[in-house]
Design a protein around this motif. Structure first.
Motif, PDB file in Angstrom:
ATOM      1  N   GLY A  14      -8.393  -0.313  -4.183  1.00 38.94           N
ATOM      2  CA  GLY A  14      -9.167   0.902  -3.893  1.00 38.94           C
ATOM      3  C   GLY A  14      -9.947   1.367  -5.118  1.00 38.94           C
ATOM      4  O   GLY A  14     -11.118   1.754  -5.016  1.00 38.94           O
ATOM      5  N   THR A  15      -9.302   1.310  -6.274  1.00 40.77           N
ATOM      6  CA  THR A  15      -9.949   1.732  -7.528  1.00 40.77           C
ATOM      7  C   THR A  15     -11.168   0.865  -7.799  1.00 40.77           C
ATOM      8  O   THR A  15     -12.267   1.367  -8.066  1.00 40.77           O
ATOM      9  CB  THR A  15      -8.943   1.601  -8.699  1.00 40.77           C
ATOM     10  N   THR A  31      -9.189  -0.415   5.592  1.00 41.88           N
ATOM     11  CA  THR A  31      -8.457  -0.096   6.830  1.00 41.88           C
ATOM     12  C   THR A  31      -7.362   0.940   6.539  1.00 41.88           C
ATOM     13  O   THR A  31      -7.092   1.797   7.373  1.00 41.88           O
ATOM     14  CB  THR A  31      -7.868  -1.367   7.478  1.00 41.88           C
ATOM     15  N   LYS A  57       5.198  -1.354   7.292  1.00 36.68           N
ATOM     16  CA  LYS A  57       4.895  -2.541   8.102  1.00 36.68           C
ATOM     17  C   LYS A  57       3.406  -2.579   8.444  1.00 36.68           C
ATOM     18  O   LYS A  57       2.738  -1.546   8.370  1.00 36.68           O
ATOM     19  CB  LYS A  57       5.674  -2.482   9.421  1.00 36.68           C
ATOM     20  N   GLY A  85      -8.186  -4.420   2.239  1.00 36.58           N
ATOM     21  CA  GLY A  85      -6.990  -4.276   3.089  1.00 36.58           C
ATOM     22  C   GLY A  85      -7.151  -4.907   4.460  1.00 36.58           C
ATOM     23  O   GLY A  85      -6.272  -4.777   5.307  1.00 36.58           O
ATOM     24  N   ARG A  88      -5.377  -8.931   6.813  1.00 34.54           N
ATOM     25  CA  ARG A  88      -4.081  -8.828   6.162  1.00 34.54           C
ATOM     26  C   ARG A  88      -3.067  -9.807   6.720  1.00 34.54           C
ATOM     27  O   ARG A  88      -1.921  -9.792   6.335  1.00 34.54           O
ATOM     28  CB  ARG A  88      -3.571  -7.406   6.391  1.00 34.54           C
ATOM     29  N   ARG A 127       0.712   6.853  -8.868  1.00 33.95           N
ATOM     30  CA  ARG A 127      -0.591   7.096  -8.208  1.00 33.95           C
ATOM     31  C   ARG A 127      -0.693   8.502  -7.620  1.00 33.95           C
ATOM     32  O   ARG A 127       0.238   9.003  -7.002  1.00 33.95           O
ATOM     33  CB  ARG A 127      -0.800   6.092  -7.084  1.00 33.95           C
ATOM     34  N   PHE A 138      -6.140   8.537  -9.095  1.00 37.61           N
ATOM     35  CA  PHE A 138      -5.667   8.777 -10.466  1.00 37.61           C
ATOM     36  C   PHE A 138      -4.283   8.176 -10.663  1.00 37.61           C
ATOM     37  O   PHE A 138      -3.633   7.752  -9.708  1.00 37.61           O
ATOM     38  CB  PHE A 138      -5.614  10.289 -10.749  1.00 37.61           C
ATOM     39  N   ARG A 172       6.541  -3.037   1.581  1.00 35.44           N
ATOM     40  CA  ARG A 172       5.116  -3.417   1.571  1.00 35.44           C
ATOM     41  C   ARG A 172       4.898  -4.690   0.752  1.00 35.44           C
ATOM     42  O   ARG A 172       4.086  -5.536   1.116  1.00 35.44           O
ATOM     43  CB  ARG A 172       4.271  -2.262   1.012  1.00 35.44           C
ATOM     44  N   GLY A 200      -5.373  -4.739 -17.517  1.00 38.73           N
ATOM     45  CA  GLY A 200      -6.347  -4.228 -18.485  1.00 38.73           C
ATOM     46  C   GLY A 200      -6.999  -2.963 -17.973  1.00 38.73           C
ATOM     47  O   GLY A 200      -6.643  -2.459 -16.898  1.00 38.73           O
TER      48      GLY A 200
HETATM   49  P1  AP5 Z   1      -3.508   0.278   2.143  1.00 41.34           P
HETATM   50  O1  AP5 Z   1      -3.990   1.646   2.043  1.00 41.34           O
HETATM   51  O2  AP5 Z   1      -4.481  -0.844   2.284  1.00 41.34           O
HETATM   52  O3  AP5 Z   1      -2.521   0.015   0.926  1.00 41.34           O
HETATM   53  P2  AP5 Z   1      -2.162  -1.268   0.048  1.00 41.34           P
HETATM   54  O4  AP5 Z   1      -2.807  -2.556   0.399  1.00 41.34           O
HETATM   55  O5  AP5 Z   1      -0.684  -1.259   0.029  1.00 41.34           O
HETATM   56  O6  AP5 Z   1      -2.824  -0.988  -1.284  1.00 41.34           O
HETATM   57  P3  AP5 Z   1      -2.759   0.331  -2.071  1.00 41.34           P
HETATM   58  O7  AP5 Z   1      -3.722   1.321  -1.512  1.00 41.34           O
HETATM   59  O8  AP5 Z   1      -1.319   0.757  -2.209  1.00 41.34           O
HETATM   60  O9  AP5 Z   1      -3.173  -0.149  -3.513  1.00 41.34           O
HETATM   61  P4  AP5 Z   1      -4.564  -0.531  -4.166  1.00 41.34           P
HETATM   62  O10 AP5 Z   1      -4.545  -1.996  -4.447  1.00 41.34           O
HETATM   63  O11 AP5 Z   1      -5.727   0.010  -3.415  1.00 41.34           O
HETATM   64  O12 AP5 Z   1      -4.395   0.209  -5.553  1.00 41.34           O
HETATM   65  P5  AP5 Z   1      -5.120   1.525  -6.165  1.00 41.34           P
HETATM   66  O13 AP5 Z   1      -6.542   1.221  -6.478  1.00 41.34           O
HETATM   67  O14 AP5 Z   1      -4.824   2.729  -5.340  1.00 41.34           O
HETATM   68  O15 AP5 Z   1      -2.502   0.133   3.377  1.00 41.34           O
HETATM   69  C1  AP5 Z   1      -1.498   1.064   3.644  1.00 41.34           C
HETATM   70  C2  AP5 Z   1      -0.816   0.748   4.958  1.00 41.34           C
HETATM   71  O16 AP5 Z   1      -1.772   0.812   6.038  1.00 41.34           O
HETATM   72  C3  AP5 Z   1      -0.200  -0.647   5.090  1.00 41.34           C
HETATM   73  O17 AP5 Z   1       1.117  -0.689   4.545  1.00 41.34           O
HETATM   74  C4  AP5 Z   1      -0.216  -0.843   6.608  1.00 41.34           C
HETATM   75  O18 AP5 Z   1       0.833  -0.146   7.223  1.00 41.34           O
HETATM   76  C5  AP5 Z   1      -1.523  -0.196   7.012  1.00 41.34           C
HETATM   77  N1  AP5 Z   1      -2.655  -1.130   7.036  1.00 41.34           N
HETATM   78  C6  AP5 Z   1      -3.782  -1.078   6.259  1.00 41.34           C
HETATM   79  N2  AP5 Z   1      -4.603  -2.100   6.538  1.00 41.34           N
HETATM   80  C7  AP5 Z   1      -3.996  -2.822   7.520  1.00 41.34           C
HETATM   81  C8  AP5 Z   1      -4.341  -4.006   8.224  1.00 41.34           C
HETATM   82  N3  AP5 Z   1      -5.464  -4.683   7.984  1.00 41.34           N
HETATM   83  N4  AP5 Z   1      -3.479  -4.459   9.166  1.00 41.34           N
HETATM   84  C9  AP5 Z   1      -2.335  -3.801   9.431  1.00 41.34           C
HETATM   85  N5  AP5 Z   1      -1.934  -2.689   8.790  1.00 41.34           N
HETATM   86  C10 AP5 Z   1      -2.761  -2.201   7.842  1.00 41.34           C
HETATM   87  O19 AP5 Z   1      -4.346   1.612  -7.573  1.00 41.34           O
HETATM   88  C11 AP5 Z   1      -2.949   1.897  -7.636  1.00 41.34           C
HETATM   89  C12 AP5 Z   1      -2.667   2.800  -8.857  1.00 41.34           C
HETATM   90  O20 AP5 Z   1      -2.936   2.063 -10.053  1.00 41.34           O
HETATM   91  C13 AP5 Z   1      -3.549   4.068  -8.954  1.00 41.34           C
HETATM   92  O21 AP5 Z   1      -2.780   5.125  -9.439  1.00 41.34           O
HETATM   93  C14 AP5 Z   1      -4.652   3.689  -9.958  1.00 41.34           C
HETATM   94  O22 AP5 Z   1      -5.106   4.819 -10.669  1.00 41.34           O
HETATM   95  C15 AP5 Z   1      -3.896   2.732 -10.874  1.00 41.34           C
HETATM   96  N6  AP5 Z   1      -4.770   1.679 -11.435  1.00 41.34           N
HETATM   97  C16 AP5 Z   1      -5.744   0.966 -10.797  1.00 41.34           C
HETATM   98  N7  AP5 Z   1      -6.304   0.078 -11.634  1.00 41.34           N
HETATM   99  C17 AP5 Z   1      -5.654   0.218 -12.838  1.00 41.34           C
HETATM  100  C18 AP5 Z   1      -5.785  -0.426 -14.107  1.00 41.34           C
HETATM  101  N8  AP5 Z   1      -6.675  -1.409 -14.320  1.00 41.34           N
HETATM  102  N9  AP5 Z   1      -4.959  -0.027 -15.106  1.00 41.34           N
HETATM  103  C19 AP5 Z   1      -4.036   0.961 -14.908  1.00 41.34           C
HETATM  104  N10 AP5 Z   1      -3.874   1.610 -13.716  1.00 41.34           N
HETATM  105  C20 AP5 Z   1      -4.675   1.240 -12.699  1.00 41.34           C
END
Ligand code: AP5
Ligand code: ZN
Length: 217
Positions: A14-15, A31, A57, A85, A88, A127, A138, A172, A200
């Motif tokens: 997402g970031t 999604t 799930k 996302g 998947r 997060r 953030f 997850r 990084g």
């Molecule tokens: P979804 O919202 O897609 O969550 P996810 O894939 O689990 O990914 P996240 O949003 O948790 O993480 P991200 O990789 O985007 O990380 P972020 O940038 O936020 O899905 C949620 C749920 O929805 C699923 O479990 C499922 O139930 C359902 N779903 C969604 N799509 C589906 C599909 N296609 N089919 C079926 N079900 C579905 O970063 C994380 C943290 O790290 C933040 O705090 C950020 O600030 C920090 N960060 C980011 N980059 C860095 C960096 N370089 N250094 C330090 N910190 C960092």
């Protein structure tokens, strides 16, 4: 460009998507964000999705694929998009192939963000998301907001996602390994995968991603 972003929960999809979509002038289609918007609006689709998300799930394909297709058919996605996302699992990847075939288009690249598991756990634990804009993300330690609980970008309230608690995160990650990782081999067979390290600084990862996508274009 038509790009799929893949990587474990908390990898930074997402970031990065917020920056990449802006740099490439294509919409960011998440999604997860679409489901969360439906939940906060109290739609029927949101009600269906919520129980699966709470449990860590996947939401069933019959709900997810139609929602993703509708979004990809919006006018702003006619010339390209960044999918975050979705797909998947293999069923969703095959459905996406069908959607693209029907529209006479194809994917340009699948960008795979690689991050060790202990790092994703730390990223998820800290997060904080903005209630106003799902692209305002953030981290309490890595990228803290200037004032606690308030978004620097719009003044919105920051909150912790309901599925960011330890047990759900473990589920997850398990679902990622068993159901989502196989799509990487599926796309490798099509020669589409570019893998980068997502460790990084955020800006450093964006630079790496842009370079990798430039080579894939
Ligand atoms: P979804 O919202 O897609 O969550 P996810 O894939 O689990 O990914 P996240 O949003 O948790 O993480 P991200 O990789 O985007 O990380 P972020 O940038 O936020 O899905 C949620 C749920 O929805 C699923 O479990 C499922 O139930 C359902 N779903 C969604 N799509 C589906 C599909 N296609 N089919 C079926 N079900 C579905 O970063 C994380 C943290 O790290 C933040 O705090 C950020 O600030 C920090 N960060 C980011 N980059 C860095 C960096 N370089 N250094 C330090 N910190 C960092
Ligand atoms: Zn905000």
């Amino acid at each position: 460009m038509r790009i799929v972003l893949v990587g474990p929960p908390g990898a930074g999809k997402g970031t990065q998507a917020a920056y990449l979509a802006e740099n490439l002038s294509i919409p960011h289609i998440s999604t997860g964000d679409l489901f969360r918007a439906n939940i906060s609006q109290g739609t029927q689709l949101g009600q269906k999705a919520q129980e699966y998300m709470r449990a860590g799930k996947l939401v069933p394909d019959e709900v997810t694929i139609g929602m993703a297709r509708d979004r990809m058919e919006q006018p702003d996605a006619a010339d390209g998009f960044l999918l975050d996302g979705f797909p998947r699992n293999i069923g969703q990847a095959e459905a996406l192939d069908g959607i693209l075939r029907e529209s006479g288009t194809r994917l340009n690249a699948v960008l795979d963000l690689e991050v060790p598991e202990d790092e994703v756990v730390k990223r998820i634990a800290g997060r904080r998301m903005c209630r106003n804009d799902s692209g305002h993300i953030f981290h309490v330690v890595y990228t803290p907001p200037k004032s606690e609980g308030v978004c620097d970008l719009c003044g919105g309230e920051l909150y912790q996602r309901e599925d960011d608690h330890e047990d759900t995160v473990r589920k997850r990650l398990e679902v990622y390994h068993t159901e989502t990782e196989p799509i990487i081999d599926y796309y490798k067979a099509q020669g589409l995968v570019v893998t980068i390290s997502a460790l990084g600084k955020v800006s450093e990862v964006t630079r790496r991603a842009m370079e990798a996508l430039g080579q894939a274009a």
